[in-house]
Write a protein that holds these residues in place. Structure first.
Motif, PDB file in Angstrom:
ATOM      1  N   ALA A  39       0.834  -1.209   0.000  1.00 59.90           N
ATOM      2  CA  ALA A  39       0.000   0.000   0.000  1.00 59.90           C
ATOM      3  C   ALA A  39       0.863   1.251   0.000  1.00 59.90           C
ATOM      4  O   ALA A  39       0.567   2.227  -0.699  1.00 59.90           O
ATOM      5  N   ARG A  40       1.949   1.224   0.765  1.00 59.07           N
ATOM      6  CA  ARG A  40       2.821   2.396   0.864  1.00 59.07           C
ATOM      7  C   ARG A  40       3.425   2.765  -0.485  1.00 59.07           C
ATOM      8  O   ARG A  40       3.349   3.911  -0.913  1.00 59.07           O
ATOM      9  N   VAL A  41       4.026   1.807  -1.161  1.00 59.72           N
ATOM     10  CA  VAL A  41       4.677   2.149  -2.429  1.00 59.72           C
ATOM     11  C   VAL A  41       3.666   2.479  -3.520  1.00 59.72           C
ATOM     12  O   VAL A  41       3.915   3.351  -4.359  1.00 59.72           O
ATOM     13  N   ARG A  42       2.545   1.820  -3.508  1.00 56.88           N
ATOM     14  CA  ARG A  42       1.527   2.146  -4.524  1.00 56.88           C
ATOM     15  C   ARG A  42       0.958   3.538  -4.325  1.00 56.88           C
ATOM     16  O   ARG A  42       0.582   4.205  -5.274  1.00 56.88           O
ATOM     17  N   ARG A  43       0.893   3.990  -3.081  1.00 58.50           N
ATOM     18  CA  ARG A  43       0.322   5.294  -2.775  1.00 58.50           C
ATOM     19  C   ARG A  43       1.333   6.431  -2.961  1.00 58.50           C
ATOM     20  O   ARG A  43       0.968   7.525  -3.376  1.00 58.50           O
ATOM     21  N   HIS A  44       2.607   6.185  -2.651  1.00 54.92           N
ATOM     22  CA  HIS A  44       3.566   7.284  -2.559  1.00 54.92           C
ATOM     23  C   HIS A  44       4.735   7.244  -3.530  1.00 54.92           C
ATOM     24  O   HIS A  44       5.510   8.188  -3.568  1.00 54.92           O
ATOM     25  N   SER A  45       4.898   6.182  -4.270  1.00 61.57           N
ATOM     26  CA  SER A  45       6.122   6.017  -5.040  1.00 61.57           C
ATOM     27  C   SER A  45       5.902   6.117  -6.536  1.00 61.57           C
ATOM     28  O   SER A  45       4.866   5.720  -7.051  1.00 61.57           O
ATOM     29  N   LEU A  46       6.936   6.611  -7.216  1.00 59.84           N
ATOM     30  CA  LEU A  46       6.974   6.531  -8.666  1.00 59.84           C
ATOM     31  C   LEU A  46       7.114   5.075  -9.077  1.00 59.84           C
ATOM     32  O   LEU A  46       6.482   4.606 -10.013  1.00 59.84           O
ATOM     33  N   GLY A  47       7.930   4.373  -8.348  1.00 58.73           N
ATOM     34  CA  GLY A  47       8.159   2.953  -8.627  1.00 58.73           C
ATOM     35  C   GLY A  47       9.059   2.347  -7.578  1.00 58.73           C
ATOM     36  O   GLY A  47       9.420   2.994  -6.592  1.00 58.73           O
ATOM     37  N   TRP A  48       9.441   1.123  -7.798  1.00 53.25           N
ATOM     38  CA  TRP A  48      10.334   0.391  -6.922  1.00 53.25           C
ATOM     39  C   TRP A  48      10.943  -0.715  -7.758  1.00 53.25           C
ATOM     40  O   TRP A  48      10.448  -1.049  -8.822  1.00 53.25           O
ATOM     41  N   VAL A  49      12.037  -1.235  -7.266  1.00 55.96           N
ATOM     42  CA  VAL A  49      12.705  -2.323  -7.970  1.00 55.96           C
ATOM     43  C   VAL A  49      12.886  -3.474  -6.989  1.00 55.96           C
ATOM     44  O   VAL A  49      13.341  -3.276  -5.862  1.00 55.96           O
ATOM     45  N   CYS A  50      12.521  -4.661  -7.436  1.00 56.82           N
ATOM     46  CA  CYS A  50      12.754  -5.884  -6.680  1.00 56.82           C
ATOM     47  C   CYS A  50      13.785  -6.717  -7.421  1.00 56.82           C
ATOM     48  O   CYS A  50      13.736  -6.808  -8.651  1.00 56.82           O
ATOM     49  N   VAL A 107      11.533   4.134  -5.086  1.00 57.66           N
ATOM     50  CA  VAL A 107      11.784   5.383  -5.802  1.00 57.66           C
ATOM     51  C   VAL A 107      10.617   6.331  -5.537  1.00 57.66           C
ATOM     52  O   VAL A 107       9.557   6.227  -6.148  1.00 57.66           O
ATOM     53  N   ALA A 108      10.819   7.208  -4.570  1.00 54.06           N
ATOM     54  CA  ALA A 108       9.828   8.250  -4.279  1.00 54.06           C
ATOM     55  C   ALA A 108      10.039   9.383  -5.273  1.00 54.06           C
ATOM     56  O   ALA A 108      11.065   9.435  -5.964  1.00 54.06           O
ATOM     57  N   TRP A 109       9.067  10.294  -5.361  1.00 51.24           N
ATOM     58  CA  TRP A 109       9.252  11.408  -6.293  1.00 51.24           C
ATOM     59  C   TRP A 109       8.417  12.594  -5.904  1.00 51.24           C
ATOM     60  O   TRP A 109       7.570  12.520  -5.013  1.00 51.24           O
ATOM     61  N   ASP A 110       8.667  13.702  -6.591  1.00 52.44           N
ATOM     62  CA  ASP A 110       7.941  14.937  -6.322  1.00 52.44           C
ATOM     63  C   ASP A 110       6.799  15.151  -7.302  1.00 52.44           C
ATOM     64  O   ASP A 110       6.176  16.202  -7.299  1.00 52.44           O
ATOM     65  N   GLY A 111       6.534  14.190  -8.147  1.00 53.42           N
ATOM     66  CA  GLY A 111       5.481  14.325  -9.153  1.00 53.42           C
ATOM     67  C   GLY A 111       5.959  15.027 -10.410  1.00 53.42           C
ATOM     68  O   GLY A 111       5.181  15.251 -11.330  1.00 53.42           O
ATOM     69  N   GLY A 112       7.234  15.363 -10.475  1.00 52.03           N
ATOM     70  CA  GLY A 112       7.779  16.078 -11.625  1.00 52.03           C
ATOM     71  C   GLY A 112       9.121  15.523 -12.054  1.00 52.03           C
ATOM     72  O   GLY A 112       9.219  14.379 -12.475  1.00 52.03           O
ATOM     73  N   GLU A 113      10.162  16.335 -11.885  1.00 51.20           N
ATOM     74  CA  GLU A 113      11.482  15.991 -12.411  1.00 51.20           C
ATOM     75  C   GLU A 113      12.408  15.292 -11.423  1.00 51.20           C
ATOM     76  O   GLU A 113      13.470  14.810 -11.810  1.00 51.20           O
ATOM     77  N   HIS A 114      12.046  15.246 -10.154  1.00 48.49           N
ATOM     78  CA  HIS A 114      12.947  14.727  -9.126  1.00 48.49           C
ATOM     79  C   HIS A 114      12.447  13.410  -8.557  1.00 48.49           C
ATOM     80  O   HIS A 114      11.303  13.306  -8.122  1.00 48.49           O
ATOM     81  N   ALA A 115      13.336  12.422  -8.536  1.00 52.70           N
ATOM     82  CA  ALA A 115      13.063  11.129  -7.897  1.00 52.70           C
ATOM     83  C   ALA A 115      14.091  10.929  -6.790  1.00 52.70           C
ATOM     84  O   ALA A 115      15.179  11.514  -6.823  1.00 52.70           O
TER      85      ALA A 115
END
Length: 131
Positions: A35-46, A59-67
């Motif tokens: 739930a956390r990564v789906r709600r707050h993250s651009l993506g993740w790698v396993c 990989v969190a992000w600001d919704g724009g150019e920064h991850a």
């Protein structure tokens, strides 16, 4: 050993919680990672060796150019084998494909060689406020 790295790959909470606890020296917290990564993250790698989750980076992000990389972790028996470097490279590729121009990471001094030499980050000035 054949390791497969997946952008936004499936994982289960208990397995990631155990890997995170191993990597960061704390007991499992029972976190709802999915739930956390789906709600707050651009993506993740396993990273998987067969069915075994052996690495993860969020990989969190600001919704724009920064991850931002957070929660980078590799199973203890595979540290130093290039798993973390591949996790970060896959995360960088995913962020680039999503339109990000910058990938940030904060780390403790003991991880400088990993992030700066192995992964290609360059040092920057940054600040941190404990809340």
């Amino acid at each position: 050993m054949t390791i497969v790295y997946g952008w936004r790959a499936d994982f289960d909470n208990a397995t990631l919680d155990a890997l995170h606890a191993e990597g960061f020296g704390a007991g499992p917290r029972g976190s709802d990672w999915v739930a956390r990564v789906r709600r707050h993250s651009l993506g993740w790698v396993c990273g998987y060796d067969g069915d075994r989750l052996i690495g993860f980076v969020n990989v969190a992000w600001d919704g724009g150019e920064h991850a931002f990389l957070v929660d980078t972790v590799v199973a203890a028996d595979l540290r130093g084998a290039g798993v973390g470097t591949r996790l970060v490279a896959t995360a960088a590729d995913g962020a680039r494909r999503a339109g990000c121009h910058w990938l940030h990471v904060d780390f403790l001094p003991g991880l400088s060689a990993f992030y700066l030499r192995a992964c290609g980050f360059r040092p920057t000035a940054a600040g941190l406020l404990a809340l």
